[in-house]
Each structure stands twice: as structure tokens, then as C-alpha cells.
Motif scaffolding. Structure first.
Motif, short mmCIF file in Angstrom:
data_model
loop_
_atom_site.label_atom_id
_atom_site.label_comp_id
_atom_site.label_asym_id
_atom_site.label_seq_id
_atom_site.Cartn_x
_atom_site.Cartn_y
_atom_site.Cartn_z
N VAL A 13 -2.93 -2.28 8.94
CA VAL A 13 -3.63 -1.06 8.53
C VAL A 13 -2.61 -0.21 7.77
O VAL A 13 -1.59 0.20 8.32
CB VAL A 13 -4.16 -0.27 9.76
N VAL A 14 -2.89 0.02 6.50
CA VAL A 14 -1.98 0.79 5.66
C VAL A 14 -2.33 2.27 5.76
O VAL A 14 -3.47 2.66 5.49
CB VAL A 14 -2.06 0.32 4.18
N LEU A 15 -1.36 3.07 6.18
CA LEU A 15 -1.57 4.52 6.29
C LEU A 15 -0.96 5.17 5.04
O LEU A 15 0.21 5.51 5.02
CB LEU A 15 -0.90 5.04 7.57
N ASN A 16 -1.77 5.32 4.03
CA ASN A 16 -1.24 5.83 2.77
C ASN A 16 -1.84 7.16 2.35
O ASN A 16 -1.55 7.66 1.27
CB ASN A 16 -1.45 4.79 1.66
N VAL A 17 -2.69 7.76 3.17
CA VAL A 17 -3.29 9.04 2.84
C VAL A 17 -2.63 10.12 3.68
O VAL A 17 -2.56 10.02 4.90
CB VAL A 17 -4.81 9.04 3.08
N ASN A 18 -2.13 11.14 3.01
CA ASN A 18 -1.47 12.27 3.67
C ASN A 18 -2.46 13.43 3.71
O ASN A 18 -2.90 13.91 2.66
CB ASN A 18 -0.20 12.65 2.92
N TYR A 19 -2.79 13.88 4.91
CA TYR A 19 -3.78 14.95 5.07
C TYR A 19 -3.15 16.33 5.22
O TYR A 19 -3.86 17.32 5.34
CB TYR A 19 -4.66 14.66 6.31
N GLN A 41 5.13 -2.25 -0.07
CA GLN A 41 4.60 -1.53 -1.23
C GLN A 41 3.28 -0.86 -0.87
O GLN A 41 2.40 -1.47 -0.27
CB GLN A 41 4.37 -2.50 -2.40
N LYS A 42 3.15 0.41 -1.22
CA LYS A 42 1.88 1.11 -1.07
C LYS A 42 1.90 2.35 -1.95
O LYS A 42 2.96 2.85 -2.31
CB LYS A 42 1.59 1.48 0.37
N LYS A 43 0.72 2.82 -2.30
CA LYS A 43 0.60 4.02 -3.11
C LYS A 43 0.14 5.16 -2.21
O LYS A 43 -0.93 5.09 -1.59
CB LYS A 43 -0.40 3.80 -4.24
N LEU A 44 0.94 6.21 -2.14
CA LEU A 44 0.61 7.36 -1.30
C LEU A 44 -0.37 8.28 -2.01
O LEU A 44 -0.31 8.44 -3.22
CB LEU A 44 1.88 8.13 -0.95
#
Length: 91
Positions: A13-19, A41-44
Motif C-alpha cells: 500500500v503506497v502512502l503518497n497523499v499528504n493531508y 519510487q513514488k510521486k507525492l
């Protein structure tokens, strides 16, 4: 980095969203971590598009750095900013 190899069948599970952080902070953080070759690698992404100034400086010592931070924040306080409007990222 070896999670999927060590735990066959595990779901990633990629956690790439910053709330919490504004888009500017997420963008700067993303650019900094891109230089780390030993990472997944992931896009934030940020959930809100508030853009604040990010200040980047290089100092000769931690004392010089701390003094600059205090002076900068106190100068902004005299202009009417509140302490809760500041964030300091340090590594």
C-alpha cells in the motif's frame, strides 16, 4: 526495499497523499528525496494547493543556523505573523 521479496504475497500500500502539508512543502520534500537512490519510487501529492515560501539556507555551524532561524522568525513576528505559521524542517 526488500519487503515484497521477504514477505511473498504481501500487498503493498503506497502512502503518497499528504493531508496535512501545503503543496509547496510536499513539492520540496519530493525533490529532496528524489536524490535518495535507495528508496521506493513514488510521486507525492498534497490535498490542498496552498503555496507558502520555503526558505533554504546553508550555514557554517549549527549555532549560526539556530541564530538565523530565531532572527528570521522574530522578524516575521514583528510583521504580524504568529508562531503557528512556521515550520522548520531539519535533517
Amino acid at each position: 526495499l526488500r519487503f515484497k521479496k521477504d514477505f511473498k504475497g504481501a500487498r503493498e500500500v503506497v502512502l503518497n497523499v499528504n493531508y496535512r502539508s501545503p503543496a509547496t512543502i510536499v513539492m520540496v520534500a519530493s525533490r529532496l528525496i528524489q536524490h535518495n537512490e535507495m528508496r521506493t519510487q513514488k510521486k507525492l501529492k498534497a490535498t490542498f494547493d496552498e503555496f507558502n515560501a520555503v526558505v533554504y539556507r546553508v550555514f557554517e555551524s549549527s549555532v549560526e543556523e539556530a541564530e538565523w532561524v530565531v532572527d528570521y522568525i522574530e522578524g516575521k513576528r514583528r510583521e504580524g505573523c504568529k508562531y503557528e505559521q512556521f515550520a522548520i524542517l531539519d535533517r
